[in-house]
Design a protein around this motif. Sequence first.
Motif: not given
Length: 363
Positions: A74, A76-77, A81, A195, A216, A220, A223-224, A318-320
């Motif tokens: 999450g 690294t998203v 992306s 989490c 995740m 995510t 972060k977003l 891209d982990t997403a």
Amino acid sequence: MPSPSPPLHPFLATVLTLCIAAGGGLVATALNLPAGWLMGGALAVTLAAMWGLPVMLTDRLRDITFVLVGMSMGATVAPDSLSLIPTWPLSLLALALELAIIIAISGWVLSRVFRLDPGTAYLSSFPGHLSFIIGIAATGIGNARQIVIIQVIRILMLTIAVPIGATFLPIAHFSPPAASAFLSPLQLVLLAAGCVAVGALFLKFKVPAGMVLGSMAAATAAKLGGLYTEAMPVPLVTMTFVLTGALIGSRFAGISRREFLAAAKGGLVATMVAVSVVTVMAGVVAQFVDMPFGQIWLGLSPGALEGMGALGIALGYDTAFIAAHHVIRLLMLSFAIPAVAVLVQRRAQRAQESHNLPPSSTR
């Protein structure tokens, strides 16, 4: 074969496993192998398990590993992306097609060439959802022990093959963006708490790989949503790789070398079939979408979500994209596994009934 080591207290066995994983990861990293901490740790713990050492991770540490993998994915998203989502339908179509091909070819090879019974052959050929597969096998369909060995071989070989492929084949990998700031201890604690909460919710609703996906999703969303922009501390990411490697390798605990060798040929062939099909599919998709071949490959790969997600982080992808495709794969398998199991069971029943028919009378 060496005699199994005397049983250790779970705490000591866990410490031993982590030391072996860290040592293997250190060697692989010193050799400049991509994802060295993950690949080296998984291979070292696997060899230790095959040698009879008491390797294991406690359930609590396993859950911590899942949370750390989800948090790292999450974190690294990248915000941009999500703009690639319109290109996903093509890769999702390729995912559905490759699953059908892998199951059909692997099941046929394992049953016809390696003479496994149809239940064992086809349950071993499913690329993922191991816990669900073992649950089906526990009802009497197939040999659960052989299925576990073949499936774990697949997971291990994929974890090893991807970094090696990134080194020797023309598959680009990218260093993760250099971070200028890292999450503080307080931020880490708050993020981890979120989490764990979302992961527990996912588990309650029986979402596949719920703790990884829930973690995740929480990381995510945070972060977003602008709640943090900092990166995970490097030592914590390294620890996540070591734990994931230890988790993959410890799945071989309790499997003797004789059992392993008996199922190894079938497991390796089934893995080669899966890798070949995925590589072809990824190559086709790469002609139509603008993203790295390695990223597409990881998204379509039949490996465990936590392992492929950790590899995605290590290789800078891209982990997403990777996580979304693995979620869809698990959902597809949730419908496919019981359907194929029913077909195999009905086929076996028809064969048994045909075998038990009395000979026709002659006049």
